[in-house]
Design a protein around this motif. Structure first.
Motif: not given
Length: 114
Positions: A9-12, A17-19, A80-90
């Motif tokens: 988690g965290g801020l991107v 991407s985040l894992r 594995q979260m790639n191509s993150l979008k603002p709407e993925d914020t949660a």
């Protein structure tokens, strides 16, 4: 019972991407399903992805961008979260299910900036 310890988690920034990982321990019962859920502000908790043995399931909103995997030997699930979008914020939650009970890990905030 099963204890779930989540990391990540965290801020991107958008497009990044985040894992995340989640390790289960403390139960003699076999874990059948492991997955990830999320809850965005003002919305209900929703399934992001889960994995049952070799079979995976994804929410339509994350297909092609997120990948769930599992290491049965370590009772660990990954997201594995790639191509993150603002709407993925949660707030993202790890989930594990045995034949008897379901268990939840601590929620971790993922913030995707524009």
């Amino acid at each position: 019972q099963v204890q779930l310890q989540a990391c990540g988690g965290g801020l991107v920034q958008a497009g990044g991407s985040l894992r995340r990982s989640c390790a289960a321990s403390g139960s003699s019962l076999s874990i059948i399903v492991m997955g990830w859920y999320r809850q965005a502000p003002g919305k209900q908790r929703e399934l992001v992805a889960d994995i049952v043995r070799g079979d995976t399931n994804y929410a339509n909103s994350v297909k092609g961008r997120f990948t769930i995997s599992r290491d049965p030997a370590k009772n660990t699930v990954f997201l594995q979260m790639n191509s993150l979008k603002p709407e993925d914020t949660a707030v993202y939650y790890c989930n594990a299910r045995t034949r008897i009970n379901a268990y939840w890990g601590q929620g971790t905030l993922v913030t995707v900036s524009s």
